[in-house]
Scaffold this active site. Structure first.
Site, PDB file in Angstrom:
ATOM      1  CB  CYS A 251       6.860  -3.116  -2.007  1.00 20.68           C
ATOM      2  SG  CYS A 251       8.212  -1.990  -2.434  1.00 20.68           S
TER       3      CYS A 251
ATOM      4  CD  GLN B 277       1.623  -0.209   5.604  1.00 18.90           C
ATOM      5  OE1 GLN B 277       0.910  -0.720   4.755  1.00 18.90           O
ATOM      6  NE2 GLN B 277       1.967  -0.854   6.716  1.00 18.90           N
ATOM      7  CB  SER B 278       5.629   0.271  -1.028  1.00 17.28           C
ATOM      8  OG  SER B 278       5.571   0.078  -2.412  1.00 17.28           O
ATOM      9  CG  ASN B 279      -0.644   0.772  -2.027  1.00 21.62           C
ATOM     10  OD1 ASN B 279      -1.151   0.165  -1.107  1.00 21.62           O
ATOM     11  ND2 ASN B 279      -0.770   2.095  -2.165  1.00 21.62           N
TER      12      ASN B 279
END
Length: 443
Positions: A165, A161-163
């Site tokens: 990326c 859930q990388s913001n």
């Protein structure tokens, strides 16, 4: 009249006598410099600068405002650092305008603060680019470098859930570049469709190539080797990839929050001395944001004490990593002297206790500000806990909390938070209310 660049980004203008500024332009000034709205100054001057006529904006010319705003966004511009950062090296040559800046600052009426403590909120969650938060400031410099190097695609890496990326995927498409995101996830689901929850939905909508890796493989191989492996494959295919590290946190990305300090300085100057921040509080997940904030505050006029709440790894790791970043800019300063880093990871990165999630809900209910559970939620929780345990350290101080965004991360916590938001029910309509078929139009 005022040069567009100076009006939006520079405090170095002069005031000269002229007719009163129109009400329309007062509102424009209030919007750009939020602090002025409560001050209600008497505008009996107009703004003037000495830049070429080609850069002059007539504040009463609405078409001029609109056209310059239209062509400024997503444009690449030569970069000039703040004067106090001019000795850093290397200095970026260009920057892409990706964010909706400056982001506003407002007072945050948190409950149970120490005596005479005031907390203000810097709304970097409103920086634009599909809710990209603090990531957009770093990407303005990193994407300019990618384009300068002739890249045709971007590679980056992070959690499932990388913001960062997701923000990188959006920025890449804005600039007509392909994007490859390597996402760390559980070995139980690494071979399965990752779904469309939160940040994944946006990444997949904009066409990013999602490459999954298990946490175990990630731990054994490392982010640098993983991105380099993908880069080698793409180069063999004739592509020109540009690698952005975890969180966009390298010495170049650090300039995003050095520049943010200049923005905060300008907003403080607009209050004509009414506000001076003693402390800056922010979450720390990859290190670039706190490196820029702490170095900028130390070099510039702000001189606020920076408190970072680490949501992963540990303070020693981040002191060392921040040191690497600022050494990369030849700053000549010890990270321990410019930032205070505390542990706020709790159960682990992106893992929340019931108390942390309850805190996020209570702050939203009390103030209307929605914090994400991974970064700003944990940082605010840590700050409030420290204020409760050590009130004397915070009494009478003006604190600026940087909201770094990450709202989409909440969608990954729906099951955990469902019991906290049971404030619903079927509406009961009194019998005395008239009823007639067809009276209620459903558009």
């Amino acid at each position: 009249m005022l040069c567009y660049r100076c009006f939006y980004s520079s405090p170095n203008y002069s005031l000269i006598p002229s007719p009163t500024i129109s009400n329309k332009n007062k509102n424009l000034l209030f919007k750009t410099f939020p602090f002025l709205s409560s001050q209600k100054p008497n505008f009996t001057s107009s703004l003037y600068c000495s830049h070429p006529l080609s850069q002059i904006m007539d504040l009463d010319n609405e078409k001029d405002q609109e056209s310059r705003s239209l062509f400024d966004f997503l444009s690449q511009k030569a970069y000039t650092p703040p004067s106090w950062a001019s000795l850093l090296n290397p200095i970026p040559s260009h920057i892409f305008s990706l964010g909706h800046l400056p982001t506003p600052i407002h007072k945050w009426n948190l409950p149970n603060l120490p005596t005479n403590t005031e907390v203000y909120l810097k709304r970097d969650d409103l920086s634009g680019m599909q809710l990209s938060g603090n990531k957009v400031r770093k990407l303005e410099f990193l994407m300019a470098d990618a384009v300068a190097q002739g890249a045709d695609c971007i590679i980056t890496i992070g959690g499932i859930q990388s913001n960062h990326c997701r923000a990188t995927a959006v920025a890449a498409k804005y600039l007509n570049l392909d994007c490859y995101v390597i996402l760390r996830t559980s070995k139980v689901v690494v071979d399965k469709n990752p779904g469309l929850t939160g940040n994944l939905l946006v990444e997949r909508l904009v066409g990013a190539s999602v490459q999954l890796i298990s946490k175990e493989e990630y731990a054994q191989i490392g982010s640098v080797n993983l991105t380099n492996d993908l880069k080698e494959k793409l180069v063999k295919e004739g592509r020109k990839p540009y690698v952005i590290p975890v969180g966009g946190s390298n010495s170049l990305g650090t300039w995003g929050y050095i520049e943010a300090i200049r923005e905060i300085e300008q907003q403080v100057q607009a209050t004509t001395g009414r506000i001076k921040f003693d402390d800056i509080v922010v979450a720390c997940g990859s290190g670039g944001t706190i490196a820029g904030l702490s170095l900028g505050s130390w070099l510039g006029t702000l001189k606020a004490k920076v408190h970072a709440f680490a949501v992963c790894d540990d303070p020693d790791y981040f002191y060392n990593f921040v040191q690497e970043l600022i050494d990369g800019l030849k700053a000549g300063v010890d990270s321990h002297d410019i930032v205070n880093i505390q542990n706020a990871k709790g159960l682990g990165y992106a893992i929340n206790t019931p108390e942390e999630l309850k805190f996020v809900k209570e702050i939203a209910t009390a103030t209307g500000v929605v914090l994400d559970p991974v970064y700003s939620g944990k940082a605010a929780y840590g700050m409030m806990k420290d204020m409760a345990e050590n009130p004397k350290n915070w009494e009478g101080r003006k604190v600026l909390f940087i909201h770094t965004g990450g709202l989409l991360g909440l969608f990954d916590k729906v099951d955990q938070m469902s019991s906290l938001v049971e404030n619903w029910g079927r509406m009961e309509v009194q019998e005395s209310v008239p009823r007639k078929d067809g009276i209620g139009k459903m558009f």
